[in-house]
Design a protein around this motif. Sequence first.
Motif: not given
Length: 121
Positions: A58-73
Amino acid sequence: MSALSGSCASIGPSIPRTRRPSRRSPGCPVLSVAVTESRTGPAHHAVESANGIFAAWSQTLTDSLTRHGVELEEAEALATLIVCSVEGSVGLCRVEGSTRALDQVETTLIRAITATLPGEN
């Protein structure tokens, strides 16, 4: 599963759809531990390890998504959805003897990821 294209491809690696013959039981060993062992029983260390693995995914996916501009929550929620969807589909694939559920999850998750990425919708 087919390879992801566009921005979705950079979120994470695609999962090959090819089924290879194996002597092992199909399915996810992490999920198997998580649903068959007790958090307080003799295998509690295995359950703790499974929890850590799910958290790392989950953290790996979260990190990738936030690097692509998705808000953390939103990234955390989508990461949870991805892990739960893929892991849940594994059980259905196993009992059905097909990749139908995983194929459908892939299609739906690509739509969800694409809709979530800034500038993609």
